[in-house]
Scaffold this active site. Structure first.
Site, PDB file in Angstrom:
ATOM      1  N   SER A 171       0.841  -1.196   0.000  1.00  0.00           N
ATOM      2  CA  SER A 171       0.000   0.000   0.000  1.00  0.00           C
ATOM      3  C   SER A 171       0.872   1.240   0.000  1.00  0.00           C
ATOM      4  O   SER A 171       1.680   1.448   0.917  1.00  0.00           O
ATOM      5  CB  SER A 171      -0.898   0.016   1.234  1.00  0.00           C
ATOM      6  OG  SER A 171      -1.512   1.290   1.369  1.00  0.00           O
ATOM      7  N   HIS A 187      -1.100  -1.248  -4.399  1.00  0.00           N
ATOM      8  CA  HIS A 187      -2.397  -0.949  -3.785  1.00  0.00           C
ATOM      9  C   HIS A 187      -2.488   0.544  -3.482  1.00  0.00           C
ATOM     10  O   HIS A 187      -1.613   1.109  -2.824  1.00  0.00           O
ATOM     11  CB  HIS A 187      -2.535  -1.761  -2.499  1.00  0.00           C
ATOM     12  CG  HIS A 187      -3.898  -1.728  -1.900  1.00  0.00           C
ATOM     13  ND1 HIS A 187      -4.934  -2.522  -2.342  1.00  0.00           N
ATOM     14  CD2 HIS A 187      -4.417  -0.995  -0.873  1.00  0.00           C
ATOM     15  CE1 HIS A 187      -6.023  -2.295  -1.620  1.00  0.00           C
ATOM     16  NE2 HIS A 187      -5.738  -1.365  -0.716  1.00  0.00           N
ATOM     17  N   HIS A 226      -8.444   0.996  -4.231  1.00  0.00           N
ATOM     18  CA  HIS A 226      -9.430   0.686  -3.195  1.00  0.00           C
ATOM     19  C   HIS A 226     -10.172   1.969  -2.838  1.00  0.00           C
ATOM     20  O   HIS A 226      -9.609   2.873  -2.218  1.00  0.00           O
ATOM     21  CB  HIS A 226      -8.692   0.114  -1.980  1.00  0.00           C
ATOM     22  CG  HIS A 226      -9.577  -0.272  -0.850  1.00  0.00           C
ATOM     23  ND1 HIS A 226      -9.068  -0.731   0.349  1.00  0.00           N
ATOM     24  CD2 HIS A 226     -10.934  -0.280  -0.698  1.00  0.00           C
ATOM     25  CE1 HIS A 226     -10.068  -0.995   1.170  1.00  0.00           C
ATOM     26  NE2 HIS A 226     -11.208  -0.727   0.554  1.00  0.00           N
ATOM     27  N   ASP A 241      -6.741  -6.734   3.638  1.00  0.00           N
ATOM     28  CA  ASP A 241      -6.227  -5.378   3.782  1.00  0.00           C
ATOM     29  C   ASP A 241      -6.285  -4.976   5.247  1.00  0.00           C
ATOM     30  O   ASP A 241      -7.365  -4.814   5.816  1.00  0.00           O
ATOM     31  CB  ASP A 241      -7.063  -4.420   2.933  1.00  0.00           C
ATOM     32  CG  ASP A 241      -6.471  -3.018   2.875  1.00  0.00           C
ATOM     33  OD1 ASP A 241      -5.453  -2.768   3.549  1.00  0.00           O
ATOM     34  OD2 ASP A 241      -7.029  -2.172   2.143  1.00  0.00           O
ATOM     35  N   MET A 244     -12.404   3.863  -0.715  1.00  0.00           N
ATOM     36  CA  MET A 244     -13.050   4.010   0.589  1.00  0.00           C
ATOM     37  C   MET A 244     -13.761   5.354   0.598  1.00  0.00           C
ATOM     38  O   MET A 244     -13.406   6.281   1.336  1.00  0.00           O
ATOM     39  CB  MET A 244     -12.006   3.906   1.705  1.00  0.00           C
ATOM     40  CG  MET A 244     -11.504   2.491   1.902  1.00  0.00           C
ATOM     41  SD  MET A 244     -10.119   2.368   3.052  1.00  0.00           S
ATOM     42  CE  MET A 244      -8.751   2.503   1.896  1.00  0.00           C
ATOM     43  N   ASP A 271      -4.884   3.378  -1.786  1.00  0.00           N
ATOM     44  CA  ASP A 271      -6.000   3.606  -0.874  1.00  0.00           C
ATOM     45  C   ASP A 271      -6.580   4.999  -1.088  1.00  0.00           C
ATOM     46  O   ASP A 271      -5.945   6.002  -0.766  1.00  0.00           O
ATOM     47  CB  ASP A 271      -5.533   3.468   0.576  1.00  0.00           C
ATOM     48  CG  ASP A 271      -5.231   2.030   0.941  1.00  0.00           C
ATOM     49  OD1 ASP A 271      -6.129   1.184   0.782  1.00  0.00           O
ATOM     50  OD2 ASP A 271      -4.105   1.751   1.397  1.00  0.00           O
ATOM     51  N   MET A 273     -11.485  -6.458   5.014  1.00  0.00           N
ATOM     52  CA  MET A 273     -10.767  -5.518   5.864  1.00  0.00           C
ATOM     53  C   MET A 273     -10.499  -6.169   7.215  1.00  0.00           C
ATOM     54  O   MET A 273     -11.436  -6.612   7.896  1.00  0.00           O
ATOM     55  CB  MET A 273     -11.582  -4.235   6.064  1.00  0.00           C
ATOM     56  CG  MET A 273     -11.843  -3.437   4.812  1.00  0.00           C
ATOM     57  SD  MET A 273     -10.330  -2.843   4.001  1.00  0.00           S
ATOM     58  CE  MET A 273      -9.604  -1.839   5.306  1.00  0.00           C
ATOM     59  N   MET A 325      -9.291   7.613   0.056  1.00  0.00           N
ATOM     60  CA  MET A 325     -10.138   7.913   1.220  1.00  0.00           C
ATOM     61  C   MET A 325     -10.684   9.327   1.098  1.00  0.00           C
ATOM     62  O   MET A 325      -9.983  10.231   0.640  1.00  0.00           O
ATOM     63  CB  MET A 325      -9.334   7.769   2.510  1.00  0.00           C
ATOM     64  CG  MET A 325      -8.647   6.425   2.672  1.00  0.00           C
ATOM     65  SD  MET A 325      -7.729   6.354   4.221  1.00  0.00           S
ATOM     66  CE  MET A 325      -6.875   4.785   4.022  1.00  0.00           C
TER      67      MET A 325
END
Length: 231
Positions: free
Chosen positions: A12, A37, A70, A177, A72, A39, A141, A41
């Site tokens: 990540s 990866h 990913h 994750d 989120m 992330d 998760m 957010m």
């Protein structure tokens, strides 16, 4: 991106040096990672704010493996095309992020990406049963989403075992994750996971000027996971 059940390590970049993303990505790939990866957010669905489509597009040219994005965020649907256009190979949305997850997964595939479905620690697997033909990846998760470096939630091991049975021979990855280390990776590999996201466990001890520790960390996680699966 062809499906195979071999262990894949997906560092990540949330744990990378933000000022050197391009070099960091090239370093982890040179040291043997399988996926990268990312992330995303929004400060709303999760209590942190990270990257948008322009950053994802900027780092795409540095990624030679798989860009695993990913999301989120909530809502998800208005941003699917932007992240697909930025170059995501996999786009993962949370089951909990909106009322129409089936439509969201359709939209992700319609945008040309592999469709991922993420489950928070408090979410059961019952709602997944009717979505299995819509997904290419299920992300479990093992921490509450929002921040790196959290403690692994052990109750998720049984969730992965259940998912592995539900999936059967369908071509679906199980990704983990949160809190992956050399201690937790074997638990998840033995339970049926094949993609392990690791942040600090990969990036600790290394840098773009000293990338060898990245490779040592990646190999250590892979070795213990593969050994656990072989038992």
């Amino acid at each position: 991106m062809s499906l195979d059940r071999s262990i894949k390590i997906a560092p990540s970049i949330l744990s990378a040096d933000f000022a050197n993303f391009g070099q960091e990505i090239e370093a982890i790939e040179a040291e043997g990672c399988d996926w990268v990866h990312v992330d995303v957010m929004d400060g709303h669905f999760v209590p942190n704010l990270t990257f948008g489509p322009p950053l994802v597009k900027a780092i795409r040219k540095h990624i030679k493996t798989v860009m695993d994005v990913h999301l989120m965020i909530a809502p998800v649907d208005p941003y699917i095309d932007a992240f697909a256009d930025a170059g995501a190979d996999v786009l993962t949305a949370h089951l909990e992020a909106g009322p129409h997850i089936h439509r969201t997964l359709q939209a992700i595939r319609g945008a040309g990406c592999k469709a991922g479905l993420a489950l928070n620690p408090g979410t059961g697997v019952g709602d997944v049963a009717h979505l299995l033909d819509m997904v290419d990846l299920i992300c479990v998760m093992t921490v509450n989403p929002g921040f790196g470096g959290q403690k692994f939630i052990h109750s998720q091991v049984d969730k992965v075992k259940t998912l592995r049975e539900m999936i059967g021979d369908r071509p679906i990855h199980i990704e983990i994750d949160g809190g992956i280390t050399t201690e937790t990776a074997p638990l998840m590999a033995a339970a049926g996971a094949d993609v392990l996201v690791a942040g600090s466990a990969v990036f600790t001890g290394g840098s773009v000027s000293n990338p060898a520790p990245y490779g040592q960390n990646i190999r250590a996680i892979r070795d213990v996971a593969e050994a656990a699966r072989a038992r």
